[in-house]
Design a protein around this motif. Sequence first.
Motif, mmCIF file in Angstrom:
data_model
loop_
_atom_site.group_PDB
_atom_site.id
_atom_site.type_symbol
_atom_site.label_atom_id
_atom_site.label_comp_id
_atom_site.label_asym_id
_atom_site.label_seq_id
_atom_site.Cartn_x
_atom_site.Cartn_y
_atom_site.Cartn_z
ATOM 1 N N ARG B 7 -14.981 24.299 34.374
ATOM 2 C CA ARG B 7 -14.344 23.168 33.709
ATOM 3 C C ARG B 7 -14.555 23.273 32.199
ATOM 4 O O ARG B 7 -15.697 23.401 31.750
ATOM 5 C CB ARG B 7 -14.951 21.862 34.219
ATOM 6 N N PRO B 8 -13.475 23.201 31.391
ATOM 7 C CA PRO B 8 -13.648 23.327 29.938
ATOM 8 C C PRO B 8 -14.287 22.081 29.336
ATOM 9 O O PRO B 8 -14.067 20.964 29.815
ATOM 10 C CB PRO B 8 -12.211 23.494 29.425
ATOM 11 N N PRO B 10 -15.036 19.593 25.823
ATOM 12 C CA PRO B 10 -14.121 19.039 24.811
ATOM 13 C C PRO B 10 -14.030 19.906 23.571
ATOM 14 O O PRO B 10 -14.971 20.630 23.240
ATOM 15 C CB PRO B 10 -14.750 17.688 24.470
ATOM 16 N N GLY B 11 -12.909 19.854 22.883
ATOM 17 C CA GLY B 11 -12.755 20.486 21.581
ATOM 18 C C GLY B 11 -13.375 19.595 20.517
ATOM 19 O O GLY B 11 -14.022 18.596 20.836
ATOM 20 N N PRO B 12 -13.174 19.963 19.244
ATOM 21 C CA PRO B 12 -13.746 19.142 18.171
ATOM 22 C C PRO B 12 -13.178 17.725 18.199
ATOM 23 O O PRO B 12 -11.962 17.542 18.309
ATOM 24 C CB PRO B 12 -13.334 19.885 16.890
ATOM 25 N N ALA B 13 -14.084 16.741 18.109
ATOM 26 C CA ALA B 13 -13.652 15.342 18.196
ATOM 27 C C ALA B 13 -12.860 14.960 16.960
ATOM 28 O O ALA B 13 -13.212 15.328 15.845
ATOM 29 C CB ALA B 13 -14.868 14.438 18.347
ATOM 30 N N ARG B 14 -11.779 14.229 17.177
ATOM 31 C CA ARG B 14 -11.009 13.697 16.058
ATOM 32 C C ARG B 14 -11.675 12.417 15.575
ATOM 33 O O ARG B 14 -12.186 11.643 16.390
ATOM 34 C CB ARG B 14 -9.583 13.344 16.530
ATOM 35 N N SER B 359 -16.990 6.122 27.848
ATOM 36 C CA SER B 359 -16.031 6.976 27.151
ATOM 37 C C SER B 359 -14.591 6.608 27.494
ATOM 38 O O SER B 359 -13.695 6.824 26.685
ATOM 39 C CB SER B 359 -16.304 8.463 27.373
ATOM 40 N N GLY B 363 -12.383 5.811 24.424
ATOM 41 C CA GLY B 363 -11.231 6.695 24.274
ATOM 42 C C GLY B 363 -9.922 5.932 24.273
ATOM 43 O O GLY B 363 -8.983 6.283 23.552
ATOM 44 N N GLN B 364 -9.854 4.864 25.064
ATOM 45 C CA GLN B 364 -8.624 4.069 25.090
ATOM 46 C C GLN B 364 -8.323 3.488 23.713
ATOM 47 O O GLN B 364 -7.170 3.300 23.349
ATOM 48 C CB GLN B 364 -8.744 2.944 26.127
ATOM 49 N N SER B 366 -8.649 5.009 20.947
ATOM 50 C CA SER B 366 -7.898 6.055 20.230
ATOM 51 C C SER B 366 -6.464 6.142 20.732
ATOM 52 O O SER B 366 -5.515 6.194 19.958
ATOM 53 C CB SER B 366 -8.559 7.423 20.425
ATOM 54 N N VAL B 367 -6.337 6.189 22.059
ATOM 55 C CA VAL B 367 -5.009 6.355 22.648
ATOM 56 C C VAL B 367 -4.105 5.181 22.270
ATOM 57 O O VAL B 367 -2.898 5.331 22.086
ATOM 58 C CB VAL B 367 -5.143 6.493 24.182
#
Lengths: 430, 448
Positions: B7-8, B10-14, B359, B363-364, B366-367
């Motif tokens: 499982r990957p 996360p990338g860099p957080a915005r 999270s 996260g919501q 942001s979305v």
Amino acid sequence: MPDSGFPWPIETTRLDNGLRVVVSEDRTAPAVAVNLWYDIGSRHEPEGQTGFAHLFEHLMFEGSTNVAKTEHMKLVQGCGGSLNATTNPDRTNYFETVPAEHLELTLWLEADRMGGLVPALTQETLDNQRDVVKNERRQRYENVPYGDAWLRLLPLLYPPGHPYHHSTIGSMADLNAADLPTFQAFHSAYYAPNNAVLTVVGDTSADEVFALAEKYFGAIPARSEIPAAPDGRHVAGTGVATTETVVTEVPAPRVYVAHRTHPFGGAGYDVTSVLATVLGSGRGSRLYQRLVDGERVAQPDLIGAYGVDLAYAPAPLIVTATARPGVSAKRLAAGLGEVVDELATVPVTAAELDRAKALLSTAWWRQMSTVEGRADTLGRYTTQFGDPRRAAERLPAWLAVTAEQIAAVAAEVLAPADRVTLTYLPEESS
Amino acid sequence: MTLISTRPGPGPARPYRFPQVVRRGVAGGQLVAAHLPGQSLAVALLLLDAGAGREAQGREGLGTVLAKALEEGTAQRDATAYALAIEALGTELVAGLDWDSFQVSVQVPVDRLPAAVELLAEAVRTPRLEPDDVRRVRDDEATAQRMDWANPGPRADAALRADLFGAENRWGRPLYGDPETVAALEVEDVRIFHSEWFLRPGTLVVVGDLERLDLDALAATAFAGTGGGAVDRGGPVQVAPRDGRKIILVDRPGSVQSTLRLGHPSPHRAHPDHVPMRLAGTVLGGAFTSRLNHLIREVRGYTYGIRGDFVSSRRFGRFAVSSGVQTAVTAPALVDAVGEITRTQQTGVTEPELAVARSWLAGQLSVELQTPRAIAAALTTLVVHDLPDDYHARLRTALLAAEVEEVSAAAAAHLHPEELTLVVEGDAALIRAELAATGLGEVITSTR
């Protein structure tokens, strides 16, 4: 008039296994939408297997080779994302919107259930989700007044054997009869990379998405034979108006008038979309002005007209109104019929046309205002018309519709002889 | 076939950046705005201190009837002309209320916002409210409510609310009233409510590409001809102590499902435990993988869905669970639901569950930064609850920092499984005996 309904970049590629990938970069918000359209809907279901496409949509959340049961939901929500899936007669779509740093996780999850669902599918999971879907049927269709109108309209509009004849939710009997090997075969037949479109919109780049798509989806093999749905493009009119009356536990008489129009995506359906807005959207619509404000026979909040955007056969136009107290269903049906008939005989004015186009423009831009709305639109146009760029054509096409075209389409497809009328009557008035 | 098994991560957080908030007084009212560069749609929302909490007890539904009567003609034009004018801009007037505020809004392509705000102000400030029109709107609304009350849910909701807060209080009655209270409204009730609450300036919320908008001109339009100041909004209400758990049965003969509404009172919005309570509610009933949905949908297959949450307004709050379950499994579903509420109250939450909840909620945020409507709703929260400009960024930090101990403590303090009211709307003849046999509480038959 805008030149384009889609002023964002679109980049596309196709993996060796046939998976089409569409990317539209937009860095405005720190979010990405991931969307998969599979070209499998209830129109593909053979007799005796109604509801399978939709039940399968549920099974896609129940684990795959590297993802445990319920882990899919946990991982997406656990990174702040929202997700869902829907099934309709044409297709099944799966979608997530996540904070942009979780794009790779989302693609991994989608690839795992595209390529690795069958080994994880168990009898226990099938039984559980069959119960959930039966509860969905009870909650959405059986336990609410008028809830089964759509289930009744479809077989009246489309003859037996037509791909739109049966509803997507399916029958309880077919759902009960479904066994595990049938479902395993269903996945093998339709959930193939060359039967899907992957769209990503938002805070990412085409290069990043293309590389990730290759990494996660690239090894999933294509299928050579994907069963086609029956051809439903030509539906012979019977020349006889169809009526059905249901006496049941409802609080007031309600009438549905329905017609087959044109398939979504073509010029005839663009005219139908504007026509439906003139007829039934908002207080300025013909239905509201005539039957609510004028004759005062219909309830204000329960009147309207809309096309159902189906692409593989003449799509339905549904017109509905609910009677004010003391008004009979017969009176209401007559009023609805007159207003619909007049679309062919009383020319649409410039003000009516401008009003409809303004409402459609706002609706279009509202759909485009989110990354998930854009992703679903691009997935649709790629799946149904082979090119996501054609999404840009829809708004200008609506804005180019003329009053003469509306009258011509009305005369062509809204004739009383091709009309389906479904009436609900309260039990005590029978 | 080779699927990738790892499982990957996360990338860099915005970074989380809520749009810059503009607040200022203009023309006697308050202006609150946020800039969304390049956005083709803009939203204007007028916020008035005229929520359902301002309706007198026995006059429930007044705000809703007034909301609909606003479009029945204005000082300048009749109802049809008004409808054509606003729809020619591609919009509709969206008017509605909650417990704390009345909101009227328009959403249009940005260049049409000035014209849309003019029409909005015209309807809110100068409606005709002709007696015949008001009576017709009232009768239509009563009919619409009768239609709605034929669905499963409204009767159960009303039974729960009355038991939680007392039907003698406005907040113990349905937010939008019921068919009887609406039918009993008089023309004068509507006209007086309008003159009392709709001629005060209020707050104008504007979201869109502000470089293309003249905010002061929009505010001047919205506040023209208004007067009067703010009125005290009252403190948290006192809720009577609970006297044990009970089952209230609302009969719905022939129903193929039972509608469940379980709940008890909980703290108001400004309570210091707001964040840990929300997280506890999310673990128990908010996320798809919540304890309730996992057990009752994913393990048992009793339902299409079940959810539970803490909801609060300025003066009161409630914890509630809602679902529809197949009639034959009503009693076991109820036992399971009460069991999960009890377990959460007694043993708190675990770190893996809390990790999902914190999270997800963070996260919501942001979305949800995408659309003018969503940003307008976020600004409305700031105004109604007297919160600072950086509230959403602070909320995000607080959510991400919440520890198991404080969330478990909030569950222990604010869940009351022994004092739940368990409302069941279903086929009483089929389920009454089974409900009684659960031993969850006395079965009372609702007269609704």
